[in-house]
Design an enzyme around this catalytic site. Structure first.
Site, PDB file in Angstrom:
ATOM      1  N   SER A 176      11.743   7.290  -7.051  1.00  0.00           N
ATOM      2  CA  SER A 176      10.690   7.442  -6.046  1.00  0.00           C
ATOM      3  C   SER A 176      10.764   8.846  -5.444  1.00  0.00           C
ATOM      4  O   SER A 176      10.596   9.825  -6.164  1.00  0.00           O
ATOM      5  CB  SER A 176      10.820   6.339  -4.990  1.00  0.00           C
ATOM      6  OG  SER A 176       9.655   6.244  -4.219  1.00  0.00           O
ATOM      7  N   ASP A 228       2.633  -0.116  -9.879  1.00  0.00           N
ATOM      8  CA  ASP A 228       3.364   0.484  -8.763  1.00  0.00           C
ATOM      9  C   ASP A 228       2.421   0.774  -7.600  1.00  0.00           C
ATOM     10  O   ASP A 228       1.402   1.444  -7.755  1.00  0.00           O
ATOM     11  CB  ASP A 228       4.030   1.793  -9.228  1.00  0.00           C
ATOM     12  CG  ASP A 228       5.119   2.257  -8.281  1.00  0.00           C
ATOM     13  OD1 ASP A 228       4.959   2.066  -7.053  1.00  0.00           O
ATOM     14  OD2 ASP A 228       6.114   2.819  -8.761  1.00  0.00           O
ATOM     15  N   HIS A 281       6.772  -0.947  -8.290  1.00  0.00           N
ATOM     16  CA  HIS A 281       7.748   0.029  -7.812  1.00  0.00           C
ATOM     17  C   HIS A 281       9.180  -0.493  -7.908  1.00  0.00           C
ATOM     18  O   HIS A 281      10.111   0.272  -8.135  1.00  0.00           O
ATOM     19  CB  HIS A 281       7.422   0.380  -6.360  1.00  0.00           C
ATOM     20  CG  HIS A 281       8.014   1.675  -5.901  1.00  0.00           C
ATOM     21  ND1 HIS A 281       7.670   2.894  -6.454  1.00  0.00           N
ATOM     22  CD2 HIS A 281       8.936   1.957  -4.942  1.00  0.00           C
ATOM     23  CE1 HIS A 281       8.343   3.863  -5.852  1.00  0.00           C
ATOM     24  NE2 HIS A 281       9.116   3.325  -4.939  1.00  0.00           N
TER      25      HIS A 281
END
Length: 680
Positions: free
Chosen positions: A534, A619, A654
């Site tokens: 991320s 995501d 995610h």
């Protein structure tokens, strides 16, 4: 098999008189069959290149899975006449939420069996489970897409019936009022921002729900919660640098909401209740490392706040827990978390003793006020996660549960952990690094080392145990965490020095940490690897542009790499709420600064290290097209023959795959990649 190459279509992006040409902008067309085809081609190529590691991946997966207890059960905690626990059954991927009335000898009642709900789903997650005050009903939220958009459902715990009430497009959280018939929940807008709080009455259609609060400032998110005392329901409205809390009594859902302190730029605070007072942790009055104040409920504005724990420049105050006779603090000093016990009857205090050179400690679940017993957690790079009960009166400790590591090979004494400090290029800053390795691993230029980092949002990656990590430690790797600026490891200023117009400090700290590890002969560039996910993917993406020869390979998980374009698009989830983290590129100064480090914008014709890039099609935090575009541009421009692999999980988001063990396959792939390129 040749590596895929996405087609190029010119897209001109212009602002502030600056012109960018993005040839892969079209990859954001989620419904375009050509996009799906490209992602599938990349997946096929990754599978082809990694085919020789499939036996190793299977070996890694099986040994990782073997370390976990198949029929594990969480530590029970007592709340409102019931003991609650979560357990797993052998051969099943999902948790079972259950409870026992009054004593642990009573028969088990299943609140929710997620295995039944998840049947036939390729992805399934339960966001939260909440039982009504009368213990007869439960709310639970589910997501079967992995976009973190949850549907709230309700269950009659006496009959097992799933009620007809359904609430769509929520954050997943539901807070019960004390009347057992109303819940408060949060809806998301088109950009997935939590922006509205509603009240739902059981037995009615969700179209009839009452809007309680609408957060119109798109840089703020909302949350709703109940105090530990269960007497008040709060709505918290928060941005990166500002908070505003309002409350009603839990007994009266129709009461007027009272604001504690209206929002002010740079004023952060959060609230807990005890008796006739609110306890507030805040940075008010320049308390940059936070302090604790209290105020009477009837007069709770900032002008009435009285210091309980004053600000200390050298100590970051991270949290607290209130008991009848004790106040317990979570403090961070010189990077290490400490738990401080204050006896409010005598004002005497002491700290819990921790001995590892680098570790994590935290206050656990403590539902009772009138008790001398504190439940807390502890883990380190060599010590599995443990939960203890500490008698604050007698100063005695009892181990309640420790994470079991099965498989027969693990013993803490076989591993060594260290904390070292790397000099920064500015000549005055030192960067902490936590390390762990097997006692038989020798430090040398030939020793493989994996350096992990994050460095954003004030989030601190502490030194904690990992079952999974043993698979590379036992194969001769050193594992290191660089506690770089952008986190709060060394206090609030450590965060402030790694955000906005100081963001480059995050990347330079990571580079300087890597160079120090080489200088101290832990490894060499030929055997050093970087990993981040991320915002940590942004980190490693920026680092390989600045210093492409420093690392032999990187793993970028769901990486945030197209910073400028994303931060200019207010329709993308999280963008507006991130202005106080990265800056707003509609402001020319921030635009040019971001453009200087944005990984996608700075890909050049040069050699890059081996790279494994991963994403999830659904995501919600970092859209799949960012790593897809980055991969395509790297393929076009890079001048080396090193591996560049891009894998999209077509059914996840995610957080990766759902289920207890399925995500271990992702870990196995990443470790197999590192082991493969370490030989190249």
């Amino acid at each position: 098999m040749k590596a895929p190459q996405a087609k190029k279509t010119e897209k001109i992006l212009e602002i502030h008189g600056d012109r960018r040409i993005d040839h892969y902008f079209w990859l954001n067309e989620r419904e375009n069959p050509e996009v799906t085809q490209y992602l599938e081609q990349e997946n096929a190529y990754e599978e082809f290149i990694m085919r020789d590691t499939e036996p190793l991946q299977e070996e890694l997966f099986e040994e990782m899975k073997a370390r976990y207890k198949k029929d594990d059960e969480s530590l029970p905690y007592f709340f409102n006449e019931y003991w609650y626990m979560v357990r797993y059954e052998e051969g099943k991927e999902y948790p079972i939420f259950c409870r026992k009335h009054k004593t642990l000898d009573h028969p088990e009642e299943i609140v929710l069996d997620v295995n039944i709900l998840a049947e036939g789903e390729t992805y399934f997650e339960v966001g939260s489970v909440a039982v009504s005050p009368n213990n007869q009903l439960a709310s639970f939220s589910t997501d079967n897409v992995s976009r973190r958009i949850y549907t709230i459902n309700f269950k009659n715990l006496a009959t097992g019936e799933i009620l007809s009430d359904k609430i769509f497009n929520t954050t997943g959280k539901a807070v019960w009022a004390n009347d057992n018939e109303h819940v408060f929940y949060i809806r998301k807008d088109e950009s997935l921002r939590a922006f509205q709080v509603y009240r739902h009455k059981l037995g009615t259609d969700s179209s009839e729900d009452v809007l309680i609060f609408h957060e119109e400032d798109d840089t703020f998110d909302v949350n709703v919660f109940k105090t530990k005392s269960l007497e008040y329901i709060f709505i918290a409205s928060s941005s990166t640098i500002s908070d505003e809390h309002r409350f009603i009594p839990s007994d009266n859902v129709f009461a007027e909401w009272t604001v504690i302190q209206p929002r002010i730029d740079d004023l952060e605070y959060s609230v807990e209740h005890y008796k006739d007072e609110f306890y507030i942790i805040t940075n008010a009055d320049d308390a940059f490392n936070f302090k604790i104040v209290k105020t009477k409920i009837a007069h709770c504005g900032m002008e009435n706040w009285v210091d309980v724990i004053p600000h200390r420049a050298e100590v970051l105050l991270e949290g607290f827990e209130i008991f009848k006779d004790y106040l317990v603090l979570e403090e961070r000093e010189q990077g290490l978390l400490q738990i401080k016990i204050i006896d409010e009857r005598t004002n005497e205090s002491h700290y819990l003793p921790f001995s590892d050179p680098t570790y994590t400690a935290y206050i656990g679940i403590n539902m009772e006020f009138d008790t001398e017993v504190l439940r807390y957690g502890y883990t380190s790079l060599t010590q599995p996660s443990s939960t203890y009960e500490y008698n604050m009166e007698e100063k005695t400790t009892v181990l309640l549960k420790q994470q079991e590591v099965l498989g027969g090979k693990f013993a803490p004494e076989n591993y060594i952990s260290e904390r070292i400090w790397a000099p920064s290029r500015d000549g005055k800053t030192r960067i902490p690094i936590s390390l762990v390795y097997h006692k038989n691993t020798k430090k040398s230029a030939d020793t493989p080392l994996l350096l992990y980092g994050y460095g954003s949002y004030g989030h601190t990656v502490d030194a904690s145990f990992s079952n999974v990590r043993l698979s590379i430690l036992d194969r001769g790797f050193i594992y290191a965490i660089a506690h770089i600026r952008g986190g709060e490891y060394l206090g609030r200023e450590w965060y402030e020095d790694g955000k906005m117009l100081f963001k480059k400090n995050t990347f330079f700290d990571f580079i300087d940490a890597g160079k120090h590890l080489i200088h101290e002969n832990y490894t060499s560039s030929r055997h050093m690897f970087a990993m981040g996910g991320s915002a940590g993917g942004l980190l490693v993406g920026a680092v390989v542009n600045y210093e492409p020869q420093l690392f032999h390979g990187i793993v970028a998980q769901v990486p945030f790499v197209d910073v400028v374009t994303t931060m200019l698009d207010e329709t993308i989830p999280l963008t507006t709420g991130e202005y106080d983290e990265w800056g707003n590129p509609n402001d020319e100064e921030y635009y040019h600064y971001m453009k200087e480090y944005s990984p996608y914008d700075n890909v050049e014709a040069k050699d890059y290290p081996h790279m494994l890039i991963t994403t999830g099609l659904h995501d919600s935090q970092v859209q799949y097209w960012e790593p897809a575009k980055w991969t395509a541009k790297l393929r076009e421009l890079k001048t080396d023959d090193n591996l560049l692999l891009f894998k999209t999980d077509m059914s996840s988001g995610h957080g990766g795959a759902s289920g207890r063990f399925e995500s271990l396959k992702e870990d196995a792939l990443e470790y197999a990649f590192l082991l493969k390129i370490n030989e190249k």
